[in-house]
Motif scaffolding. Structure first.
Motif, PDB file in Angstrom:
ATOM      1  N   ASP A  28      69.292 -69.325 -41.106  1.00 13.13           N
ATOM      2  CA  ASP A  28      68.888 -70.777 -40.813  1.00 13.13           C
ATOM      3  C   ASP A  28      67.403 -70.958 -41.191  1.00 13.13           C
ATOM      4  OD1 ASP A  28      69.625 -73.144 -39.824  1.00 13.13           O
ATOM      5  OD2 ASP A  28      69.088 -72.862 -37.729  1.00 13.13           O
ATOM      6  N   VAL A  29      66.573 -70.040 -41.024  1.00 16.43           N
ATOM      7  CA  VAL A  29      65.083 -70.040 -41.338  1.00 16.43           C
ATOM      8  C   VAL A  29      65.245 -70.335 -42.916  1.00 16.43           C
ATOM      9  CG1 VAL A  29      63.026 -68.680 -41.549  1.00 16.43           C
ATOM     10  CG2 VAL A  29      64.341 -68.771 -39.261  1.00 16.43           C
ATOM     11  N   LEU A  30      65.763 -69.496 -43.598  1.00 17.02           N
ATOM     12  CA  LEU A  30      65.673 -69.451 -45.102  1.00 17.02           C
ATOM     13  C   LEU A  30      66.264 -70.854 -45.729  1.00 17.02           C
ATOM     14  CD1 LEU A  30      67.360 -66.138 -46.265  1.00 17.02           C
ATOM     15  CD2 LEU A  30      65.420 -66.953 -46.943  1.00 17.02           C
ATOM     16  N   LYS A  31      67.139 -71.537 -44.957  1.00 24.22           N
ATOM     17  CA  LYS A  31      67.805 -72.698 -45.413  1.00 24.22           C
ATOM     18  C   LYS A  31      66.649 -73.809 -45.118  1.00 24.22           C
ATOM     19  CE  LYS A  31      69.960 -75.744 -42.653  1.00 24.22           C
ATOM     20  NZ  LYS A  31      71.245 -76.372 -42.044  1.00 24.22           N
ATOM     21  N   ILE A  32      66.048 -73.844 -44.262  1.00 22.61           N
ATOM     22  CA  ILE A  32      65.096 -74.729 -43.787  1.00 22.61           C
ATOM     23  C   ILE A  32      63.782 -74.852 -44.604  1.00 22.61           C
ATOM     24  CG2 ILE A  32      63.274 -75.615 -41.986  1.00 22.61           C
ATOM     25  CD1 ILE A  32      65.525 -75.077 -39.873  1.00 22.61           C
ATOM     26  N   ARG A  33      63.320 -73.213 -44.807  1.00 20.90           N
ATOM     27  CA  ARG A  33      62.033 -73.318 -45.698  1.00 20.90           C
ATOM     28  C   ARG A  33      62.406 -73.670 -47.180  1.00 20.90           C
ATOM     29  NH1 ARG A  33      58.666 -68.999 -43.526  1.00 20.90           N
ATOM     30  NH2 ARG A  33      58.509 -69.481 -41.435  1.00 20.90           N
ATOM     31  N   MET A  34      63.794 -73.199 -47.680  1.00 20.49           N
ATOM     32  CA  MET A  34      63.933 -73.657 -48.892  1.00 20.49           C
ATOM     33  C   MET A  34      64.286 -75.151 -49.262  1.00 20.49           C
ATOM     34  SD  MET A  34      66.409 -70.687 -50.335  1.00 20.49           S
ATOM     35  CE  MET A  34      66.364 -70.989 -51.824  1.00 20.49           C
ATOM     36  N   GLN A  35      64.633 -75.896 -47.984  1.00 24.99           N
ATOM     37  CA  GLN A  35      64.898 -77.372 -48.063  1.00 24.99           C
ATOM     38  C   GLN A  35      63.440 -77.915 -47.976  1.00 24.99           C
ATOM     39  OE1 GLN A  35      67.419 -77.884 -44.858  1.00 24.99           O
ATOM     40  NE2 GLN A  35      69.277 -78.564 -46.130  1.00 24.99           N
ATOM     41  N   ALA A  36      62.534 -77.395 -47.422  1.00 24.70           N
ATOM     42  CA  ALA A  36      61.394 -78.498 -46.996  1.00 24.70           C
ATOM     43  C   ALA A  36      60.214 -78.062 -48.472  1.00 24.70           C
ATOM     44  CB  ALA A  36      60.578 -77.623 -46.004  1.00 24.70           C
ATOM     45  N   GLN A  37      60.529 -77.037 -49.430  1.00 22.82           N
ATOM     46  CA  GLN A  37      59.926 -76.965 -50.476  1.00 22.82           C
ATOM     47  C   GLN A  37      60.119 -78.056 -51.318  1.00 22.82           C
ATOM     48  OE1 GLN A  37      60.733 -73.302 -52.665  1.00 22.82           O
ATOM     49  NE2 GLN A  37      60.565 -72.056 -50.630  1.00 22.82           N
ATOM     50  N   VAL A  52      64.599 -81.618 -34.012  1.00 29.92           N
ATOM     51  CA  VAL A  52      63.537 -81.988 -34.680  1.00 29.92           C
ATOM     52  C   VAL A  52      62.320 -80.804 -34.167  1.00 29.92           C
ATOM     53  CG1 VAL A  52      61.350 -83.522 -34.328  1.00 29.92           C
ATOM     54  CG2 VAL A  52      63.657 -84.527 -34.321  1.00 29.92           C
ATOM     55  N   VAL A  53      62.322 -80.317 -32.981  1.00 29.80           N
ATOM     56  CA  VAL A  53      61.403 -79.311 -32.596  1.00 29.80           C
ATOM     57  C   VAL A  53      61.685 -78.084 -33.293  1.00 29.80           C
ATOM     58  CG1 VAL A  53      60.776 -78.050 -30.555  1.00 29.80           C
ATOM     59  CG2 VAL A  53      60.980 -80.576 -30.386  1.00 29.80           C
ATOM     60  N   ARG A  54      63.164 -77.748 -33.211  1.00 36.63           N
ATOM     61  CA  ARG A  54      63.577 -76.558 -33.994  1.00 36.63           C
ATOM     62  C   ARG A  54      62.962 -76.481 -35.469  1.00 36.63           C
ATOM     63  NH1 ARG A  54      68.216 -74.696 -37.222  1.00 36.63           N
ATOM     64  NH2 ARG A  54      68.721 -77.018 -37.341  1.00 36.63           N
ATOM     65  N   THR A  55      63.326 -77.694 -36.200  1.00 35.03           N
ATOM     66  CA  THR A  55      62.864 -77.732 -37.527  1.00 35.03           C
ATOM     67  C   THR A  55      61.550 -77.528 -37.881  1.00 35.03           C
ATOM     68  OG1 THR A  55      64.836 -79.100 -38.022  1.00 35.03           O
ATOM     69  CG2 THR A  55      63.147 -79.235 -39.806  1.00 35.03           C
ATOM     70  N   ARG A  56      60.491 -78.238 -36.964  1.00 34.47           N
ATOM     71  CA  ARG A  56      59.098 -78.135 -37.203  1.00 34.47           C
ATOM     72  C   ARG A  56      58.535 -76.513 -36.885  1.00 34.47           C
ATOM     73  NH1 ARG A  56      56.272 -83.728 -35.494  1.00 34.47           N
ATOM     74  NH2 ARG A  56      57.340 -84.925 -37.215  1.00 34.47           N
ATOM     75  N   MET A  57      59.140 -76.123 -36.013  1.00 34.04           N
ATOM     76  CA  MET A  57      58.689 -74.812 -35.318  1.00 34.04           C
ATOM     77  C   MET A  57      59.311 -73.677 -36.531  1.00 34.04           C
ATOM     78  SD  MET A  57      58.945 -74.504 -31.346  1.00 34.04           S
ATOM     79  CE  MET A  57      57.902 -72.772 -31.555  1.00 34.04           C
ATOM     80  N   MET A  58      60.340 -73.833 -36.989  1.00 31.70           N
ATOM     81  CA  MET A  58      60.820 -72.820 -38.211  1.00 31.70           C
ATOM     82  C   MET A  58      60.072 -72.963 -39.360  1.00 31.70           C
ATOM     83  SD  MET A  58      64.873 -72.412 -38.158  1.00 31.70           S
ATOM     84  CE  MET A  58      65.635 -71.647 -36.803  1.00 31.70           C
ATOM     85  N   ASN A  59      59.645 -74.129 -39.628  1.00 31.63           N
ATOM     86  CA  ASN A  59      58.912 -74.591 -40.997  1.00 31.63           C
ATOM     87  C   ASN A  59      57.410 -74.259 -40.880  1.00 31.63           C
ATOM     88  OD1 ASN A  59      59.125 -75.702 -43.821  1.00 31.63           O
ATOM     89  ND2 ASN A  59      57.809 -76.935 -42.898  1.00 31.63           N
ATOM     90  N   GLY A 100      48.987 -69.700 -39.099  1.00 32.04           N
ATOM     91  CA  GLY A 100      48.445 -69.966 -37.907  1.00 32.04           C
ATOM     92  C   GLY A 100      49.522 -71.035 -37.244  1.00 32.04           C
ATOM     93  N   ALA A 101      49.904 -70.696 -36.148  1.00 28.29           N
ATOM     94  CA  ALA A 101      51.195 -71.473 -35.529  1.00 28.29           C
ATOM     95  C   ALA A 101      50.471 -72.751 -34.819  1.00 28.29           C
ATOM     96  CB  ALA A 101      51.606 -70.744 -34.308  1.00 28.29           C
ATOM     97  N   LEU A 102      50.870 -74.037 -35.243  1.00 28.56           N
ATOM     98  CA  LEU A 102      50.429 -75.220 -35.024  1.00 28.56           C
ATOM     99  C   LEU A 102      50.975 -75.487 -33.391  1.00 28.56           C
ATOM    100  CD1 LEU A 102      49.227 -78.135 -35.504  1.00 28.56           C
ATOM    101  CD2 LEU A 102      51.476 -78.741 -36.555  1.00 28.56           C
ATOM    102  N   TYR A 103      52.237 -75.068 -33.114  1.00 31.38           N
ATOM    103  CA  TYR A 103      52.911 -75.305 -32.000  1.00 31.38           C
ATOM    104  C   TYR A 103      53.225 -73.848 -31.201  1.00 31.38           C
ATOM    105  CZ  TYR A 103      54.231 -79.474 -34.780  1.00 31.38           C
ATOM    106  OH  TYR A 103      54.177 -80.716 -35.165  1.00 31.38           O
ATOM    107  N   LEU A 127      62.002 -63.972 -39.628  1.00 31.86           N
ATOM    108  CA  LEU A 127      63.204 -64.143 -39.485  1.00 31.86           C
ATOM    109  C   LEU A 127      64.037 -64.642 -38.476  1.00 31.86           C
ATOM    110  CD1 LEU A 127      64.329 -61.124 -42.006  1.00 31.86           C
ATOM    111  CD2 LEU A 127      64.170 -63.404 -42.586  1.00 31.86           C
ATOM    112  N   TRP A 128      63.553 -64.522 -37.397  1.00 30.57           N
ATOM    113  CA  TRP A 128      64.282 -64.921 -36.042  1.00 30.57           C
ATOM    114  C   TRP A 128      63.162 -66.099 -35.586  1.00 30.57           C
ATOM    115  CZ3 TRP A 128      66.583 -60.647 -37.790  1.00 30.57           C
ATOM    116  CH2 TRP A 128      68.206 -60.437 -37.580  1.00 30.57           C
ATOM    117  N   LYS A 129      62.301 -66.481 -36.194  1.00 26.62           N
ATOM    118  CA  LYS A 129      61.361 -67.595 -35.741  1.00 26.62           C
ATOM    119  C   LYS A 129      62.325 -68.732 -35.091  1.00 26.62           C
ATOM    120  CE  LYS A 129      57.522 -68.371 -37.501  1.00 26.62           C
ATOM    121  NZ  LYS A 129      56.185 -68.555 -38.420  1.00 26.62           N
ATOM    122  N   GLY A 130      62.077 -69.137 -34.237  1.00 25.26           N
ATOM    123  CA  GLY A 130      62.828 -70.273 -33.610  1.00 25.26           C
ATOM    124  C   GLY A 130      64.010 -69.854 -33.230  1.00 25.26           C
TER     125      GLY A 130
END
Length: 286
Positions: A128-137, A223-230, A234-237, A161-164
């Motif tokens: 899931d982390v991989l998918k979101i990172r690659m989608q956001a690029q 929404v929260v999950r997507t932002r935290m994984m991305n 330095g952690a914004l949240y 890898l287990w972020k979020g």
């Protein structure tokens, strides 16, 4: 162990991969909509997309049609693992608690749905982390799925890898705890009403209802999950509550429902494709 049936695991995985391939561009548009407009992150501060259709058209025009499937490899890997475990565990838990489908209750199904959602999403979190990172690029994807996996591991370690994962489990508990029981109960009542049998039309209507229910319940967590994984470095949240409060304060309450229509428009067709495929696979004499 004798109560465990392999068919829900295999059929659940196959139907999940089929549904993912059919709705992936909508999911990508949802991710792009959810990460934009973050005041504390210069990379995602700009509002580039006005809505789902505009996002899909602009991504296709500026980045190419292939960009609409950015992250499809980890998404399919995720569904092959998450979908397999989710459906298999859900059906197995139900049969452990209740012998006959006719005796199932809403409470039983919700409990089984929540538990299977937490277990399956926790195991599949790295994909899931991989998918979101690659989608956001933006523009060209930087490296392959394995390359992105290695980069995350080298820069952020196993925790990256287990972020979020807690958010993923929370979202899965909500989505699975709502969607699967709503589908089962809707289907059961439609059949018992006498107006509709166990047909494709019943499966279609039940899956449409469960998709809408799942989207309404899960969008703020999504929404929260997507932002935290991305977020990187330095952690914004600092956590779930901090992300909710920061998003609410800086962007308003409705920011928690950013991407709702693409989320619903994805969950609706996704569930329709999934359940129609799954119900047909169940009829196979294997």
């Amino acid at each position: 162990m004798s109560n465990v049936n392999w068919k829900p695991f295999v059929f659940g995985g196959l139907a999940s991969v089929t549904a993912e391939c059919g709705t992936f561009p909508i999911d990508l548009a949802k991710t792009r909509l959810q990460v934009q407009g973050q005041v504390g992150d210069s990379k995602y501060r700009e509002i580039r997309y006005r809505g789902m259709l505009h996002a899909i058209v602009r991504i296709g025009r500026e980045e190419g049609l292939r960009a609409l499937y950015s992250g499809i490899a980890p998404a399919m890997l995720r569904q092959a693992s998450y979908g397999t475990i989710k459906i298999g565990t859900y059906q197995s838990l139900k049969r452990l608690l209740v012998d006959r489908p006719e005796d199932e209750t809403l409470l039983t199904n919700v409990m089984c749905g929540v538990l299977s959602g937490v277990i399956s999403s926790s195991i599949a979190n790295p994909t899931d982390v991989l998918k979101i990172r690659m989608q956001a690029q933006g523009n060209v994807i930087q490296g392959s799925m394995m390359g992105n996996f290695i980069n995350i591991y080298q820069e952020e370690g196993t925790r990256g890898l287990w972020k979020g994962v807690s958010l993923t489990a929370q979202r899965a508990a909500i989505v699975v705890g709502v969607e699967l029981p709503v589908y089962d109960i809707t289907k059961k009542h439609l059949i018992l009403s006498g107006y509709m049998g166990d047909t494709v039309y019943t499966h279609f209507l039940s899956s449409f209802v469960c998709g809408l229910a799942g989207a309404l319940a899960s969008n703020p967590v999504d929404v929260v999950r997507t932002r935290m994984m991305n977020q990187r470095g330095g952690a914004l949240y600092q956590g779930t509550l901090d992300c909710i409060l920061q998003t609410w304060r800086s962007e308003g309450f409705m920011a928690l429902y950013k991407g709702f229509f693409p989320n619903w428009l994805r969950l609706g067709p996704w569930n329709i494709i999934f359940f129609l495929t799954y119900e047909q696979l169940k009829k196979l004499n294997v």
